[in-house]
Motif scaffolding. Structure first.
Motif, mmCIF file in Angstrom:
data_model
loop_
_atom_site.group_PDB
_atom_site.id
_atom_site.type_symbol
_atom_site.label_atom_id
_atom_site.label_comp_id
_atom_site.label_asym_id
_atom_site.label_seq_id
_atom_site.Cartn_x
_atom_site.Cartn_y
_atom_site.Cartn_z
ATOM 1 N N GLY A 1 0.797 -1.217 0.000
ATOM 2 C CA GLY A 1 0.000 0.000 0.000
ATOM 3 C C GLY A 1 0.827 1.262 0.000
ATOM 4 N N ARG A 2 2.149 1.123 -0.024
ATOM 5 C CA ARG A 2 3.020 2.310 -0.070
ATOM 6 C C ARG A 2 2.836 3.060 -1.389
ATOM 7 N NH1 ARG A 2 7.824 4.279 2.134
ATOM 8 N NH2 ARG A 2 9.198 5.326 0.665
ATOM 9 N N PHE A 3 2.722 2.310 -2.494
ATOM 10 C CA PHE A 3 2.514 2.895 -3.813
ATOM 11 C C PHE A 3 1.101 2.578 -4.301
ATOM 12 C CE2 PHE A 3 6.731 3.847 -6.173
ATOM 13 C CZ PHE A 3 7.175 4.600 -5.103
ATOM 14 N N ILE A 4 0.600 3.392 -5.202
ATOM 15 C CA ILE A 4 -0.701 3.150 -5.802
ATOM 16 C C ILE A 4 -0.650 1.868 -6.632
ATOM 17 C CG2 ILE A 4 -1.230 5.617 -5.895
ATOM 18 C CD1 ILE A 4 -0.598 5.528 -8.894
ATOM 19 N N GLN A 5 -1.824 1.336 -6.979
ATOM 20 C CA GLN A 5 -1.881 0.135 -7.795
ATOM 21 C C GLN A 5 -1.368 0.431 -9.206
ATOM 22 O OE1 GLN A 5 -2.801 -3.109 -6.974
ATOM 23 N NE2 GLN A 5 -2.617 -2.267 -4.895
ATOM 24 N N GLY A 6 -0.686 -0.540 -9.786
ATOM 25 C CA GLY A 6 -0.170 -0.384 -11.135
ATOM 26 C C GLY A 6 0.767 -1.527 -11.465
ATOM 27 N N ASP A 7 1.300 -1.503 -12.670
ATOM 28 C CA ASP A 7 2.245 -2.527 -13.103
ATOM 29 C C ASP A 7 3.644 -2.158 -12.633
ATOM 30 O OD1 ASP A 7 2.908 -4.906 -14.914
ATOM 31 O OD2 ASP A 7 4.235 -3.331 -15.687
ATOM 32 N N ALA A 8 4.242 -3.031 -11.826
ATOM 33 C CA ALA A 8 5.529 -2.718 -11.197
ATOM 34 C C ALA A 8 6.645 -2.525 -12.224
ATOM 35 C CB ALA A 8 5.910 -3.811 -10.205
ATOM 36 N N TYR A 9 6.647 -3.314 -13.287
ATOM 37 C CA TYR A 9 7.699 -3.180 -14.293
ATOM 38 C C TYR A 9 7.598 -1.842 -15.015
ATOM 39 C CZ TYR A 9 10.910 -4.284 -18.101
ATOM 40 O OH TYR A 9 11.958 -4.258 -18.984
ATOM 41 N N THR A 10 6.363 -1.447 -15.330
ATOM 42 C CA THR A 10 6.169 -0.143 -15.982
ATOM 43 C C THR A 10 6.609 0.989 -15.062
ATOM 44 O OG1 THR A 10 4.304 -1.019 -17.250
ATOM 45 C CG2 THR A 10 4.483 1.366 -17.088
ATOM 46 N N MET A 11 6.303 0.849 -13.770
ATOM 47 C CA MET A 11 6.758 1.851 -12.796
ATOM 48 C C MET A 11 8.286 1.909 -12.754
ATOM 49 S SD MET A 11 4.198 1.396 -9.564
ATOM 50 C CE MET A 11 2.443 1.786 -9.648
ATOM 51 N N ALA A 12 8.924 0.742 -12.867
ATOM 52 C CA ALA A 12 10.389 0.703 -12.881
ATOM 53 C C ALA A 12 10.926 1.420 -14.118
ATOM 54 C CB ALA A 12 10.876 -0.746 -12.849
ATOM 55 N N LEU A 13 10.273 1.189 -15.254
ATOM 56 C CA LEU A 13 10.655 1.902 -16.479
ATOM 57 C C LEU A 13 10.505 3.411 -16.311
ATOM 58 C CD1 LEU A 13 9.050 -0.273 -19.313
ATOM 59 C CD2 LEU A 13 11.490 0.158 -18.995
ATOM 60 N N HIS A 14 9.409 3.816 -15.675
ATOM 61 C CA HIS A 14 9.160 5.248 -15.476
ATOM 62 C C HIS A 14 10.222 5.880 -14.580
ATOM 63 C CE1 HIS A 14 4.569 4.915 -16.448
ATOM 64 N NE2 HIS A 14 5.336 4.698 -17.484
ATOM 65 N N PHE A 15 10.737 5.106 -13.626
ATOM 66 C CA PHE A 15 11.766 5.651 -12.730
ATOM 67 C C PHE A 15 13.143 5.650 -13.390
ATOM 68 C CE2 PHE A 15 15.054 5.470 -9.493
ATOM 69 C CZ PHE A 15 14.676 6.512 -8.666
ATOM 70 N N TYR A 16 13.515 4.511 -13.985
ATOM 71 C CA TYR A 16 14.903 4.341 -14.425
ATOM 72 C C TYR A 16 15.206 4.997 -15.771
ATOM 73 C CZ TYR A 16 19.387 2.077 -15.422
ATOM 74 O OH TYR A 16 20.695 1.835 -15.711
ATOM 75 N N SER A 17 14.228 5.044 -16.667
ATOM 76 C CA SER A 17 14.504 5.589 -18.007
ATOM 77 C C SER A 17 15.041 7.022 -17.970
ATOM 78 C CB SER A 17 13.250 5.509 -18.880
ATOM 79 O OG SER A 17 12.861 4.172 -19.071
ATOM 80 N N PRO A 18 14.419 7.942 -17.202
ATOM 81 C CA PRO A 18 14.986 9.293 -17.122
ATOM 82 C C PRO A 18 16.377 9.320 -16.486
ATOM 83 C CG PRO A 18 12.698 9.305 -16.413
ATOM 84 C CD PRO A 18 13.116 7.867 -16.506
ATOM 85 N N VAL A 19 16.610 8.441 -15.505
ATOM 86 C CA VAL A 19 17.928 8.380 -14.870
ATOM 87 C C VAL A 19 18.969 7.939 -15.891
ATOM 88 C CG1 VAL A 19 19.315 7.259 -13.080
ATOM 89 C CG2 VAL A 19 16.930 7.883 -12.603
ATOM 90 N N PHE A 20 18.629 6.917 -16.673
ATOM 91 C CA PHE A 20 19.517 6.395 -17.710
ATOM 92 C C PHE A 20 19.835 7.484 -18.736
ATOM 93 C CE2 PHE A 20 20.415 3.611 -21.434
ATOM 94 C CZ PHE A 20 21.378 2.793 -20.860
ATOM 95 N N LEU A 21 18.818 8.250 -19.121
ATOM 96 C CA LEU A 21 19.019 9.342 -20.076
ATOM 97 C C LEU A 21 19.916 10.429 -19.494
ATOM 98 C CD1 LEU A 21 18.338 10.712 -22.769
ATOM 99 C CD2 LEU A 21 16.286 11.648 -21.695
ATOM 100 N N LEU A 22 19.719 10.749 -18.221
ATOM 101 C CA LEU A 22 20.545 11.777 -17.576
ATOM 102 C C LEU A 22 22.014 11.364 -17.522
ATOM 103 C CD1 LEU A 22 18.231 12.896 -14.625
ATOM 104 C CD2 LEU A 22 18.840 14.228 -16.654
ATOM 105 N N LEU A 23 22.276 10.061 -17.365
ATOM 106 C CA LEU A 23 23.661 9.587 -17.356
ATOM 107 C C LEU A 23 24.369 9.957 -18.650
ATOM 108 C CD1 LEU A 23 23.356 6.022 -15.765
ATOM 109 C CD2 LEU A 23 24.562 7.984 -14.798
#
Length: 214
Positions: free
Chosen positions: A151-173
Protein backbone atom coordinates in the motif's frame (compact mmCIF):
# COMPACT_ATOMS: atom_id res chain seq x y z
CA UNK A 1 48.44 -0.73 -7.70
CA UNK A 2 50.01 -3.89 -9.13
CA UNK A 3 51.17 -4.17 -12.74
CA UNK A 4 48.11 -6.30 -13.50
CA UNK A 5 45.84 -3.62 -12.01
CA UNK A 6 47.59 -0.93 -14.04
CA UNK A 7 47.11 -2.93 -17.23
CA UNK A 8 43.39 -3.32 -16.50
CA UNK A 9 43.00 0.38 -15.71
CA UNK A 10 44.92 1.69 -18.74
CA UNK A 11 43.28 -0.81 -21.07
CA UNK A 12 39.82 0.18 -19.83
CA UNK A 13 40.68 3.87 -20.27
CA UNK A 14 41.77 3.34 -23.86
CA UNK A 15 38.99 0.95 -24.82
CA UNK A 16 36.29 3.22 -23.40
CA UNK A 17 37.35 5.97 -25.83
CA UNK A 18 38.51 4.09 -28.93
CA UNK A 19 36.67 0.78 -28.79
CA UNK A 20 38.01 -2.76 -28.68
CA UNK A 21 39.29 -3.18 -32.25
CA UNK A 22 41.05 0.19 -32.37
CA UNK A 23 43.33 -0.47 -29.39
CA UNK A 24 46.37 -2.73 -29.68
CA UNK A 25 48.23 -4.65 -26.98
CA UNK A 26 51.27 -2.52 -27.83
CA UNK A 27 49.32 0.67 -27.15
CA UNK A 28 48.12 -0.67 -23.81
CA UNK A 29 51.66 -1.66 -22.84
CA UNK A 30 52.92 1.79 -23.77
CA UNK A 31 50.27 3.43 -21.57
CA UNK A 32 51.32 1.22 -18.65
CA UNK A 33 55.02 1.77 -19.32
CA UNK A 34 55.97 -1.88 -19.87
CA UNK A 35 57.02 -4.06 -22.78
CA UNK A 36 54.32 -5.53 -24.98
CA UNK A 37 55.43 -9.06 -24.08
CA UNK A 38 54.91 -8.29 -20.38
CA UNK A 39 51.15 -8.09 -20.95
CA UNK A 40 51.16 -11.83 -21.66
CA UNK A 41 52.60 -12.55 -18.23
CA UNK A 42 49.19 -11.58 -16.87
CA UNK A 43 46.71 -12.22 -19.71
CA UNK A 44 46.49 -14.89 -22.41
CA UNK A 45 45.43 -12.46 -25.11
CA UNK A 46 43.43 -9.31 -25.72
CA UNK A 47 40.10 -11.09 -25.28
CA UNK A 48 41.21 -12.51 -21.95
CA UNK A 49 42.21 -8.99 -20.89
CA UNK A 50 38.78 -7.68 -21.88
CA UNK A 51 37.06 -10.41 -19.88
CA UNK A 52 39.16 -9.60 -16.82
CA UNK A 53 38.38 -5.89 -17.20
CA UNK A 54 34.65 -6.65 -17.13
CA UNK A 55 35.01 -9.12 -14.25
CA UNK A 56 37.10 -6.82 -12.05
CA UNK A 57 35.06 -3.71 -12.81
CA UNK A 58 31.77 -5.44 -11.99
CA UNK A 59 33.26 -6.82 -8.76
CA UNK A 60 34.17 -3.26 -7.80
CA UNK A 61 30.71 -2.10 -8.89
CA UNK A 62 28.82 -4.45 -6.58
CA UNK A 63 31.17 -3.78 -3.68
CA UNK A 64 30.52 -0.04 -3.93
CA UNK A 65 26.75 -0.52 -4.18
CA UNK A 66 26.86 -2.56 -0.96
CA UNK A 67 28.42 0.39 0.89
CA UNK A 68 25.40 2.56 0.08
CA UNK A 69 23.34 0.20 2.26
CA UNK A 70 20.05 0.17 0.40
CA UNK A 71 17.44 -2.11 2.01
CA UNK A 72 17.70 -5.67 0.69
CA UNK A 73 15.39 -6.32 -2.27
CA UNK A 74 14.67 -9.84 -1.02
CA UNK A 75 13.53 -8.64 2.40
CA UNK A 76 9.82 -9.26 2.97
CA UNK A 77 9.51 -5.98 4.88
CA UNK A 78 11.48 -3.90 2.36
CA UNK A 79 8.57 -1.43 2.10
CA UNK A 80 8.59 -0.89 5.85
CA UNK A 81 12.35 -0.39 5.78
CA UNK A 82 11.93 2.38 3.18
CA UNK A 83 9.24 3.96 5.36
CA UNK A 84 11.92 4.50 7.98
CA UNK A 85 14.11 6.38 5.49
CA UNK A 86 13.49 10.13 5.37
CA UNK A 87 12.88 11.86 2.04
CA UNK A 88 16.22 13.68 2.31
CA UNK A 89 18.08 10.44 3.05
CA UNK A 90 16.41 8.68 0.13
CA UNK A 91 17.33 11.54 -2.22
CA UNK A 92 20.87 11.32 -0.88
CA UNK A 93 21.02 7.60 -1.68
CA UNK A 94 19.71 8.20 -5.20
CA UNK A 95 22.29 10.95 -5.70
CA UNK A 96 25.17 8.73 -4.52
CA UNK A 97 24.17 5.92 -6.87
CA UNK A 98 23.70 8.31 -9.79
CA UNK A 99 27.09 9.98 -9.27
CA UNK A 100 28.72 6.57 -8.93
CA UNK A 101 27.33 5.51 -12.33
CA UNK A 102 28.28 8.88 -13.80
CA UNK A 103 31.73 9.53 -12.33
CA UNK A 104 33.32 6.34 -10.99
CA UNK A 105 36.58 5.90 -12.86
CA UNK A 106 35.85 2.25 -13.63
CA UNK A 107 32.10 1.79 -13.98
CA UNK A 108 31.62 4.94 -16.08
CA UNK A 109 34.36 3.79 -18.47
CA UNK A 110 32.91 0.28 -18.64
CA UNK A 111 29.52 1.78 -19.49
CA UNK A 112 31.11 3.78 -22.31
CA UNK A 113 33.05 0.77 -23.58
CA UNK A 114 29.96 -1.45 -23.62
CA UNK A 115 27.93 1.32 -25.25
CA UNK A 116 30.48 1.47 -28.07
CA UNK A 117 30.82 -2.29 -28.49
CA UNK A 118 27.25 -3.51 -27.95
CA UNK A 119 26.40 -3.44 -31.67
CA UNK A 120 29.60 -5.06 -32.93
CA UNK A 121 29.94 -7.71 -30.24
CA UNK A 122 26.88 -9.76 -29.27
CA UNK A 123 28.41 -10.94 -25.97
CA UNK A 124 29.28 -7.40 -24.89
CA UNK A 125 25.82 -6.24 -25.93
CA UNK A 126 24.34 -8.84 -23.58
CA UNK A 127 26.61 -7.68 -20.74
CA UNK A 128 25.55 -4.08 -21.36
CA UNK A 129 21.85 -4.92 -21.28
CA UNK A 130 22.22 -7.20 -18.26
CA UNK A 131 24.25 -4.81 -16.09
CA UNK A 132 22.86 -1.41 -17.05
CA UNK A 133 19.29 -2.22 -18.08
CA UNK A 134 17.73 -5.61 -17.31
CA UNK A 135 19.22 -6.24 -13.87
CA UNK A 136 18.47 -2.71 -12.67
CA UNK A 137 14.89 -2.85 -13.93
CA UNK A 138 14.26 -6.26 -12.38
CA UNK A 139 15.61 -5.16 -9.00
CA UNK A 140 13.43 -2.06 -9.09
CA UNK A 141 10.42 -4.11 -10.23
CA UNK A 142 10.76 -6.42 -7.23
CA UNK A 143 10.96 -3.52 -4.79
CA UNK A 144 8.09 -1.62 -6.41
CA UNK A 145 5.88 -4.70 -6.40
CA UNK A 146 6.37 -4.92 -2.64
CA UNK A 147 5.57 -1.20 -2.38
CA UNK A 148 2.33 -1.82 -4.28
CA UNK A 149 1.44 -4.89 -2.19
CA UNK A 150 2.04 -3.02 1.06
CA UNK A 151 0.00 0.00 0.00
CA UNK A 152 3.02 2.31 -0.07
CA UNK A 153 2.51 2.89 -3.81
CA UNK A 154 -0.70 3.15 -5.80
CA UNK A 155 -1.88 0.14 -7.79
CA UNK A 156 -0.17 -0.38 -11.14
CA UNK A 157 2.24 -2.53 -13.10
CA UNK A 158 5.53 -2.72 -11.20
CA UNK A 159 7.70 -3.18 -14.29
CA UNK A 160 6.17 -0.14 -15.98
CA UNK A 161 6.76 1.85 -12.80
CA UNK A 162 10.39 0.70 -12.88
CA UNK A 163 10.66 1.90 -16.48
CA UNK A 164 9.16 5.25 -15.48
CA UNK A 165 11.77 5.65 -12.73
CA UNK A 166 14.90 4.34 -14.43
CA UNK A 167 14.50 5.59 -18.01
CA UNK A 168 14.99 9.29 -17.12
CA UNK A 169 17.93 8.38 -14.87
CA UNK A 170 19.52 6.39 -17.71
CA UNK A 171 19.02 9.34 -20.08
CA UNK A 172 20.55 11.78 -17.58
CA UNK A 173 23.66 9.59 -17.36
CA UNK A 174 24.28 10.10 -21.05
CA UNK A 175 23.19 13.74 -21.08
CA UNK A 176 25.78 14.64 -18.44
CA UNK A 177 28.51 12.13 -19.32
CA UNK A 178 31.89 13.88 -19.54
CA UNK A 179 30.31 17.15 -18.37
CA UNK A 180 31.86 17.50 -14.92
CA UNK A 181 31.19 21.24 -14.94
CA UNK A 182 27.43 20.47 -14.99
CA UNK A 183 27.38 18.11 -12.00
CA UNK A 184 25.14 20.39 -9.91
CA UNK A 185 22.71 20.69 -12.81
CA UNK A 186 22.66 16.91 -13.18
CA UNK A 187 21.98 16.37 -9.47
CA UNK A 188 19.19 18.95 -9.52
CA UNK A 189 17.57 17.23 -12.53
CA UNK A 190 17.82 13.87 -10.77
CA UNK A 191 16.32 15.13 -7.52
CA UNK A 192 13.43 16.81 -9.35
CA UNK A 193 12.76 13.55 -11.17
CA UNK A 194 12.74 11.50 -7.95
CA UNK A 195 10.45 13.99 -6.22
CA UNK A 196 8.06 14.10 -9.18
CA UNK A 197 8.04 10.30 -9.36
CA UNK A 198 7.05 10.05 -5.71
CA UNK A 199 4.31 12.64 -6.24
CA UNK A 200 2.81 10.42 -8.94
CA UNK A 201 3.10 6.99 -7.32
CA UNK A 202 3.58 7.33 -3.55
CA UNK A 203 0.51 7.11 -1.32
CA UNK A 204 0.19 9.15 1.84
CA UNK A 205 1.40 6.02 3.59
CA UNK A 206 2.20 7.38 7.05
CA UNK A 207 1.27 6.08 10.47
CA UNK A 208 -2.35 6.96 11.19
CA UNK A 209 -3.30 7.54 7.53
CA UNK A 210 -4.47 4.08 6.54
CA UNK A 211 -7.60 5.54 4.93
CA UNK A 212 -5.64 5.76 1.67
CA UNK A 213 -5.78 1.96 1.33
CA UNK A 214 -8.12 0.63 -1.31
Amino acid sequence: MTTKDKIIYEALSLLSVKGYDAVSIREIASAVGIKESSIYNHFKNKKDLLNKIIEETLKRYYQVLETIKLPETESENVSELYDNISDDLFLGMCTKIFLFYLKDDYISKLRRLLTIEQYANKDLGEVFRDVFIDRVLETQRQVLQKFIDSGRFIQGDAYTMALHFYSPVFLLLYKYDNCSEKEKEAIMALRKHVSQYNTIYLRNFKEGKSEDYE
